[in-house]
Design a protein around this motif. Structure first.
Motif, PDB file in Angstrom:
ATOM      1  N   VAL A   1       0.857  -1.157  -0.171  1.00  0.00           N
ATOM      2  CA  VAL A   1      -0.090   0.016  -0.057  1.00  0.00           C
ATOM      3  C   VAL A   1       0.834   1.253   0.063  1.00  0.00           C
ATOM      4  O   VAL A   1       0.503   2.211  -0.861  1.00  0.00           O
ATOM      5  CB  VAL A   1      -0.859  -0.098   1.011  1.00  0.00           C
ATOM      6  CG1 VAL A   1      -0.206   0.282   2.377  1.00  0.00           C
ATOM      7  CG2 VAL A   1      -1.884   0.996   1.008  1.00  0.00           C
TER       8      VAL A   1
ATOM      9  N   ILE B   1       0.683   4.334  -2.798  1.00  0.00           N
ATOM     10  CA  ILE B   1       0.566   5.529  -2.457  1.00  0.00           C
ATOM     11  C   ILE B   1       1.923   6.624  -3.026  1.00  0.00           C
ATOM     12  O   ILE B   1       1.512   7.576  -3.704  1.00  0.00           O
ATOM     13  CB  ILE B   1       0.745   5.835  -0.968  1.00  0.00           C
ATOM     14  CG1 ILE B   1      -0.742   5.369  -0.220  1.00  0.00           C
ATOM     15  CG2 ILE B   1       0.738   7.362  -0.350  1.00  0.00           C
ATOM     16  CD1 ILE B   1      -0.684   5.024   1.148  1.00  0.00           C
TER      17      ILE B   1
ATOM     18  N   LEU C   1      -5.093   0.701  -0.991  1.00  0.00           N
ATOM     19  CA  LEU C   1      -5.647   1.607  -0.046  1.00  0.00           C
ATOM     20  C   LEU C   1      -7.055   1.147   0.051  1.00  0.00           C
ATOM     21  O   LEU C   1      -7.429   1.206   1.425  1.00  0.00           O
ATOM     22  CB  LEU C   1      -5.236   2.949  -0.339  1.00  0.00           C
ATOM     23  CG  LEU C   1      -5.505   4.009   0.856  1.00  0.00           C
ATOM     24  CD1 LEU C   1      -4.857   3.577   2.274  1.00  0.00           C
ATOM     25  CD2 LEU C   1      -5.339   5.463   0.454  1.00  0.00           C
TER      26      LEU C   1
ATOM     27  N   LYS D   1      -8.183   8.051   4.588  1.00  0.00           N
ATOM     28  CA  LYS D   1      -7.200   8.083   3.253  1.00  0.00           C
ATOM     29  C   LYS D   1      -6.243   8.888   3.165  1.00  0.00           C
ATOM     30  O   LYS D   1      -4.945   8.593   2.936  1.00  0.00           O
ATOM     31  CB  LYS D   1      -8.234   7.719   2.051  1.00  0.00           C
ATOM     32  CG  LYS D   1      -8.751   6.420   1.962  1.00  0.00           C
ATOM     33  CD  LYS D   1      -9.397   6.381   0.664  1.00  0.00           C
ATOM     34  CE  LYS D   1     -10.170   4.952   0.448  1.00  0.00           C
ATOM     35  NZ  LYS D   1     -10.984   4.974  -0.697  1.00  0.00           N
TER      36      LYS D   1
ATOM     37  N   ALA E   1      -2.224   8.000   3.940  1.00  0.00           N
ATOM     38  CA  ALA E   1      -1.646   8.370   2.632  1.00  0.00           C
ATOM     39  C   ALA E   1      -0.261   9.176   2.929  1.00  0.00           C
ATOM     40  O   ALA E   1       0.788   9.284   2.453  1.00  0.00           O
ATOM     41  CB  ALA E   1      -2.235   9.053   1.501  1.00  0.00           C
TER      42      ALA E   1
END
Length: 544
Positions: free
Chosen positions: A350, A354, A374, A493, A497
């Motif tokens: 993930v 990102i 994600l 998110k 991130a």
């Protein structure tokens, strides 16, 4: 004459209470023919198992052992219907949502503590409030929220850098996620900054918000007795007694409620004064007038008289917004970071996604919400571990609940519907609905983000689960579904991130326990305070 009235009142109350205690044993119903666990005690039934902080296995066993419909035991011999049948859930959450209404004790609890806001009202009053608030949560407004969320996430990143320095260090991430969640809803929800994150600063409302849910759920064993207390003890006696009750946990909760209400009035009055000063004054505020409260006040001023909310309702939304958003978002972020620490291969994948999408910059709204891995991590976490697992409803009239498939009663007969008398308590099994092996497969209880990267099985897509999110009941469905679930998803998110592109998260040598409650939370010791220590390392690729 007065003595006779008092005597009549006491006798009437005693007779009512005696009938409430006797009724479950005298009046038989279809619920008596349903399978289910035996009662642990007359006073609590299965409630202590339901509210056991480490009762995950009990909740999962209800679906595995007894199927989609079963009987639980509540307070004083009460019969509770436990259900996660899809058709039944559709009737409960959508089709007949005001017959299967919020539990009376839940509405009373929220009204006493938060005021007549969205989670404390029902019927026409709830519909008016929902109608007023819905526009603030549309997609266009979510795009406006993204820069606000990033600004808070950047401050969190800087604060963590300062705390760990150049060396890996153990950090209580739950504390930081709590502070971040309060600041996110403060800025985006109220246009108010609670916590600068990069420095210590006390905020009266912020401190009260942090303590409210743990203080409230210290009373979880007793909350379902609220209706009985209200029926037996006159309001005047309750009001006077509340101030003098020699019980420290209760007085702490009462003090928090008074602080939250006082601070909410102050924020409301400030907002109203700015609104009366014109749009330019709004633009000078935190979030530049794009926060939920500002939008709601503007909409309320322009609404017709029938739809307009009272000042009391508007003030109640302040505490409601913050309480509903803070602990759910904080726990969800903490849980995802914990799971990624347990599964470093998933964390690496993930993170790679990102960093590839960011190119050293903040990922814009449309690209961020579309990142597949994600998104899969978020969905799978909220599937297996719903943040608010307890969903009680009460029937407001006699009604028949249909089922998608017949179930076998204890006498061997097949039941295709369940007649429910008025005032029956219904407990919708969100955990069982989300992990049902008949729908999700034999690995339904397991955390596997990859399941979202391929088309979902037909058993999922055709199950007709009535939830508003991903064939799940995590955010409920119908008119009482979580109004801010897209808001929460974007918060999560943006923060993930920002953090995963900067830090690596690993398990420390301390065990972490996830506790069942109104909102689940982590501790580093059984029965301890909220805590989630993880080892945090600054990534070498970070160049800022």
């Amino acid at each position: 004459m007065t003595g006779l009235l008092v005597q009549a009142f006491v006798l009437g109350g005693a007779a009512w209470l005696f009938w409430k205690l006797l009724r479950p044993y005298v009046v038989r119903s279809t619920l008596d023919n349903l399978p289910g666990p035996s009662s642990q005690s007359f006073l609590y039934g299965n409630l202590k198992q339901i509210y056991n902080k480490q009762g995950w296995d009990f909740h999962r066993s209800l679906g595995d052992l007894y199927g989609p419909v079963s009987k639980l035991h509540g307070k004083l011999g009460q019969k509770i219907l436990y259900v996660f049948d899809p058709v039944a859930m559709h009737h409960i959450a959508v089709k007949e949502q005001y017959i299967y209404d919020e539990a009376d004790w839940f509405l009373r609890m929220n009204n006493y503590t938060l005021g007549p806001g969205l989670v404390a009202t029902t019927g026409e009053q709830h519909r008016r409030q929902r109608k007023m608030l819905n526009p603030a949560f549309n997609i266009n407004h979510m795009r406006d929220m993204a820069p606000i969320f990033y600004e808070v996430a950047h401050r969190l990143r800087q604060a963590l850098k300062i705390q760990i320095g150049e060396r890996p260090g153990e950090i209580d991430l739950s504390q930081w996620m709590g502070r971040t969640a309060i600041e996110l809803i403060g800025q985006a929800g109220l246009g108010h900054s609670f916590d600068p994150l990069v420095e210590e600063r006390s905020d009266t409302l912020g401190e009260a918000l942090k303590s409210f849910v743990p203080s409230l759920y210290a009373f979880s064993d007793y909350l379902q007795f609220l209706s009985i207390i209200d029926a037996v003890v006159p309001r005047l006696v309750r009001n006077v007694g509340a101030a003098w009750l020699p019980h420290k946990p209760f007085q702490k909760l009462r003090g928090l409620v008074m602080t939250m209400h006082k601070e909410a009035i102050a924020i409301y009055n400030d907002k109203k004064a700015v609104l009366q000063s014109g749009d330019e004054a709004f633009k000078s505020q935190v979030a530049q007038g794009k926060d939920l409260m500002s939008l709601m006040l503007k909409a309320n001023m322009s609404a017709n008289k029938h739809d307009r909310l009272s000042e009391e309702e508007l003030i109640a939304q302040i505490a409601t917004f913050t309480i509903a958003a803070v602990d759910t978002t904080s726990s969800a972020l903490s849980l995802i970071l914990h799971l990624l620490s347990q599964h470093p291969d998933v964390q690496d994948k993930v993170r790679e996604e990102i960093i590839s999408a960011s190119d050293g910059k903040d990922i814009d709204y449309d690209d961020l919400v579309s990142l597949p891995y994600l998104d899969a991590v978020c969905r799978e976490t909220l599937r297996v571990y719903p943040m608010a697992p307890f969903r009680f409803r009460e029937t407001r009239e006699d009604i028949v609940l249909p089922l998608s498939e017949p179930v076998r009663g204890r006498d061997g007969s097949m039941l295709s519907q369940i007649p429910l008398p008025k005032n029956t308590t219904v407990f919708v099994g969100v955990i069982s609905a989300n992990t049902n092996k008949a729908i999700w497969g034999p690995d339904g209880h397991e955390w596997k983000p990859e399941r979202w990267l391929s088309p979902l099985p037909e058993t999922v897509t055709e199950s007709k689960i009535p939830g508003v999110y991903s064939n799940l009941m995590t955010f409920w469905g119908g008119g009482r579904a979580c109004i801010g679930f897209k808001f929460s998803q974007l918060e999560m998110k943006v923060v993930l991130a920002t953090l995963l592109s900067t830090f690596k998260f690993e398990l420390s040598d301390k065990p972490i326990y996830w506790n069942l409650a109104g909102i689940i939370y982590p501790t580093a010791a059984l029965g301890g305070k909220t805590s989630m220590p993880l080892r945090v390392t600054l990534l070498k690729r970070e160049s800022e």
